[in-house]
Design a protein around this motif. Structure first.
Motif, PDB file in Angstrom:
ATOM      1  N   ASN A  69       0.845  -1.197   0.000  1.00 29.60           N
ATOM      2  CA  ASN A  69       0.000   0.000   0.000  1.00 29.60           C
ATOM      3  C   ASN A  69       0.879   1.245   0.000  1.00 29.60           C
ATOM      4  O   ASN A  69       1.464   1.606   1.020  1.00 29.60           O
ATOM      5  CB  ASN A  69      -0.923   0.004   1.224  1.00 29.60           C
ATOM      6  N   SER A  71       0.003   4.180  -0.031  1.00 27.53           N
ATOM      7  CA  SER A  71      -0.643   5.332   0.613  1.00 27.53           C
ATOM      8  C   SER A  71      -0.686   5.228   2.136  1.00 27.53           C
ATOM      9  O   SER A  71      -1.297   6.058   2.790  1.00 27.53           O
ATOM     10  CB  SER A  71      -2.069   5.490   0.073  1.00 27.53           C
ATOM     11  N   GLY A  82       1.183   7.071  -3.144  1.00 25.05           N
ATOM     12  CA  GLY A  82       0.129   6.337  -3.838  1.00 25.05           C
ATOM     13  C   GLY A  82      -0.470   7.155  -4.959  1.00 25.05           C
ATOM     14  O   GLY A  82      -0.727   8.351  -4.813  1.00 25.05           O
ATOM     15  N   SER A  83      -0.638   6.517  -6.084  1.00 28.58           N
ATOM     16  CA  SER A  83      -1.252   7.145  -7.266  1.00 28.58           C
ATOM     17  C   SER A  83      -0.544   8.424  -7.696  1.00 28.58           C
ATOM     18  O   SER A  83      -1.180   9.407  -8.059  1.00 28.58           O
ATOM     19  CB  SER A  83      -2.738   7.416  -7.007  1.00 28.58           C
ATOM     20  N   SER A 147      -0.728   1.710  -6.972  1.00 28.25           N
ATOM     21  CA  SER A 147      -1.029   1.720  -5.538  1.00 28.25           C
ATOM     22  C   SER A 147      -0.246   0.691  -4.744  1.00 28.25           C
ATOM     23  O   SER A 147      -0.227   0.746  -3.515  1.00 28.25           O
ATOM     24  CB  SER A 147      -2.523   1.469  -5.325  1.00 28.25           C
TER      25      SER A 147
END
Length: 166
Positions: A69, A71, A82-83, A147
């Motif tokens: 993850n 994020s 993230g992203s 992500s």
């Protein structure tokens, strides 16, 4: 008449001295070479690196491990990572699991699609690519959408999943 021939020869020589290049612009070629410069600087350090900008500028995260993850507050990629990736580079060192799989969703979820990046490979502009499902069907765009990532064996990547295929 002699002046015309002399002028033609001079113009011809001048044109012959101009290097012929591929259709891409000089600026684009110079920018693209920055990813190669980063590869040559760091390979083989065993890391996967993602960049906020195209052409491998402004690293947002890097490391030798998996990160489920981008994020959260753990792993090599944190909170705002993230992203946000626009280019990626794999400077892995050739261990058994030396391919990086990047995913649209956290926790290596195939639902949003994935793509694989081989050892020593990079992609300078993710806006040209879409994630694919395990059968190679196109999913959402990759730019600013990764992500999670994990190191995998090349056998875990479908033929149509390799970054570098449109």
């Amino acid at each position: 008449m002699r002046k015309i021939r002399l002028t033609a020869v001079v113009v011809g020589l001048a044109l012959a001295a101009i290097p012929m290049s591929a259709p891409s612009s000089t600026a684009g070629t110079a920018m693209e070479s920055h990813c190669l410069t980063m590869k040559n600087r760091w390979f083989p350090d065993g890391n996967f690196t993602a960049y906020a900008d195209t052409f491998c500028y402004n690293p947002i995260g890097w490391g030798p491990g998996d990160d489920p993850n981008w994020s959260d507050n753990s792993g090599d990629f944190r909170t705002t990572d993230g992203s946000s990736a626009m280019s990626v580079l794999n400077t892995g060192w050739g261990a058994e699991a030396d391919v990086v799989a990047v995913y649209d969703y956290a926790n290596y979820d195939f639902a949003g699609g994935y793509r694989c990046l081989g050892t020593g490979d990079w992609e300078s502009d993710l806006s040209n690519f879409r994630f694919v499902d395990p059968n190679g069907n196109p999913k959402g765009p990759m730019a600013r959408a990764i992500s999670s990532h994990q190191w995998v064996y090349s056998s875990g990547c479908a033929a149509a999943s390799w970054i570098g295929l449109p």
